[in-house]
Design a protein around this motif. Structure first.
Motif, PDB file in Angstrom:
ATOM      1  N   VAL A  94      38.103 -37.408 -10.934  1.00 40.24           N
ATOM      2  CA  VAL A  94      39.818 -36.710 -12.493  1.00 40.24           C
ATOM      3  C   VAL A  94      40.237 -37.854 -12.705  1.00 40.24           C
ATOM      4  N   GLN A  95      40.604 -38.880 -14.205  1.00 37.41           N
ATOM      5  CA  GLN A  95      40.730 -39.379 -14.631  1.00 37.41           C
ATOM      6  C   GLN A  95      42.490 -38.981 -15.533  1.00 37.41           C
ATOM      7  N   ARG A  96      42.740 -37.979 -16.422  1.00 37.22           N
ATOM      8  CA  ARG A  96      44.115 -38.088 -16.363  1.00 37.22           C
ATOM      9  C   ARG A  96      44.012 -36.522 -16.548  1.00 37.22           C
ATOM     10  N   LYS A  97      45.151 -35.841 -17.490  1.00 38.21           N
ATOM     11  CA  LYS A  97      45.221 -34.666 -17.681  1.00 38.21           C
ATOM     12  C   LYS A  97      45.317 -34.627 -19.262  1.00 38.21           C
ATOM     13  N   ASP A  98      45.718 -33.800 -20.510  1.00 35.26           N
ATOM     14  CA  ASP A  98      45.892 -33.769 -21.619  1.00 35.26           C
ATOM     15  C   ASP A  98      46.509 -32.540 -21.960  1.00 35.26           C
ATOM     16  N   ARG A  99      48.001 -31.589 -21.518  1.00 34.67           N
ATOM     17  CA  ARG A  99      47.608 -30.507 -22.600  1.00 34.67           C
ATOM     18  C   ARG A  99      46.991 -29.772 -23.137  1.00 34.67           C
ATOM     19  N   ASP A 100      47.312 -30.805 -24.589  1.00 36.41           N
ATOM     20  CA  ASP A 100      47.040 -30.028 -26.391  1.00 36.41           C
ATOM     21  C   ASP A 100      46.059 -31.300 -26.774  1.00 36.41           C
ATOM     22  N   HIS A 101      45.356 -32.131 -25.862  1.00 32.23           N
ATOM     23  CA  HIS A 101      43.684 -33.056 -26.553  1.00 32.23           C
ATOM     24  C   HIS A 101      43.624 -32.449 -28.005  1.00 32.23           C
ATOM     25  N   VAL A 102      43.413 -33.677 -28.495  1.00 32.54           N
ATOM     26  CA  VAL A 102      42.348 -33.242 -30.168  1.00 32.54           C
ATOM     27  C   VAL A 102      41.515 -33.888 -29.821  1.00 32.54           C
ATOM     28  N   SER A 103      39.566 -33.436 -29.836  1.00 31.93           N
ATOM     29  CA  SER A 103      38.925 -34.543 -29.797  1.00 31.93           C
ATOM     30  C   SER A 103      38.698 -35.772 -31.462  1.00 31.93           C
ATOM     31  N   LYS A 104      38.425 -36.189 -31.169  1.00 31.86           N
ATOM     32  CA  LYS A 104      38.754 -37.992 -31.885  1.00 31.86           C
ATOM     33  C   LYS A 104      37.077 -37.568 -32.005  1.00 31.86           C
ATOM     34  N   GLU A 105      35.794 -37.616 -31.505  1.00 33.23           N
ATOM     35  CA  GLU A 105      34.701 -37.609 -31.475  1.00 33.23           C
ATOM     36  C   GLU A 105      34.528 -35.633 -32.032  1.00 33.23           C
ATOM     37  N   VAL A 106      34.430 -35.206 -31.599  1.00 34.39           N
ATOM     38  CA  VAL A 106      34.127 -33.724 -32.423  1.00 34.39           C
ATOM     39  C   VAL A 106      35.042 -32.953 -32.573  1.00 34.39           C
ATOM     40  N   ARG A 107      35.203 -33.755 -34.508  1.00 37.18           N
ATOM     41  CA  ARG A 107      35.759 -33.216 -35.987  1.00 37.18           C
ATOM     42  C   ARG A 107      37.063 -32.388 -35.011  1.00 37.18           C
ATOM     43  N   ASN A 108      37.446 -32.948 -34.793  1.00 39.07           N
ATOM     44  CA  ASN A 108      38.488 -33.005 -34.361  1.00 39.07           C
ATOM     45  C   ASN A 108      39.110 -31.746 -34.139  1.00 39.07           C
ATOM     46  N   ALA A 109      38.103 -31.232 -32.749  1.00 39.63           N
ATOM     47  CA  ALA A 109      37.825 -29.885 -31.827  1.00 39.63           C
ATOM     48  C   ALA A 109      39.536 -29.572 -30.722  1.00 39.63           C
ATOM     49  N   ALA A 110      39.749 -28.554 -31.077  1.00 38.98           N
ATOM     50  CA  ALA A 110      40.668 -28.783 -29.885  1.00 38.98           C
ATOM     51  C   ALA A 110      40.054 -28.624 -28.527  1.00 38.98           C
ATOM     52  N   MET A 111      41.241 -29.236 -27.381  1.00 37.73           N
ATOM     53  CA  MET A 111      40.345 -29.031 -26.109  1.00 37.73           C
ATOM     54  C   MET A 111      41.570 -29.010 -25.477  1.00 37.73           C
TER      55      MET A 111
END
Length: 161
Positions: A94-111
């Protein structure tokens, strides 16, 4: 009544875990040393080493949380990458965690509930269980939150075929 986990070292110096139940007569539990094979139990065996904190089985589309080789959560269903964007196999951390991440690589997909494990932006996160990911590991949102809460930077992620 809840159970307490007691950790000790055996005569070989290996860490083991036993479960002691309060006010309930149960047979003794013999814990496997941390260097033993996969965690076991009814429908809870994993194909990963006891050192894993997360085990993902790509062929069975399942994931588990583990603590010193003992399954603490799972198996839970997952979806993973496609042939075009496969999920890598191997041992990661595990490198890091982000509760509300949004992908910049995949069409602003919610992650939501992202737990990143490689340098390519792949993560375990909440996502659709009805379609392949772009290389990440999708869990339903409740399971993604459970994994997010349990994992910390440096924890071991094993992904197997």
């Amino acid at each position: 009544m809840g159970a307490r986990h007691r950790r000790a070292r055996n005569s070989m110096g290996l860490r083991s875990t036993a479960v002691v139940a309060a006010a309930v007569a149960v047979p003794a539990v013999v814990a496997q040393p941390a260097v033993a094979g996969p965690a076991t139990g009814p429908d809870r065996s994993t194909p990963c080493a006891a050192s894993a904190d997360v085990c993902v089985d790509l062929s069975r589309h399942r994931a588990w949380l583990l603590d010193d080789g003992t399954v603490t959560e799972g198996p839970v269903p997952v979806t993973t990458g496609s042939r075009r964007n496969p999920t890598p196999t191997g041992t990661f951390h595990v490198q890091r965690k982000d509760r509300d991440h949004v992908s910049k690589e995949v069409r602003n997909a919610a992650m939501p509930w992202s737990v990143f494990f490689d340098d390519q932006g792949r993560a375990l996160h909440g996502g659709s269980l009805s379609r392949a990911s772009a290389g990440c590991i999708h869990l339903d949102d409740e399971d993604a939150r459970t994994f997010f809460d349990a994992l910390h930077p440096g924890d071991e992620v094993q992904i197997v075929e």
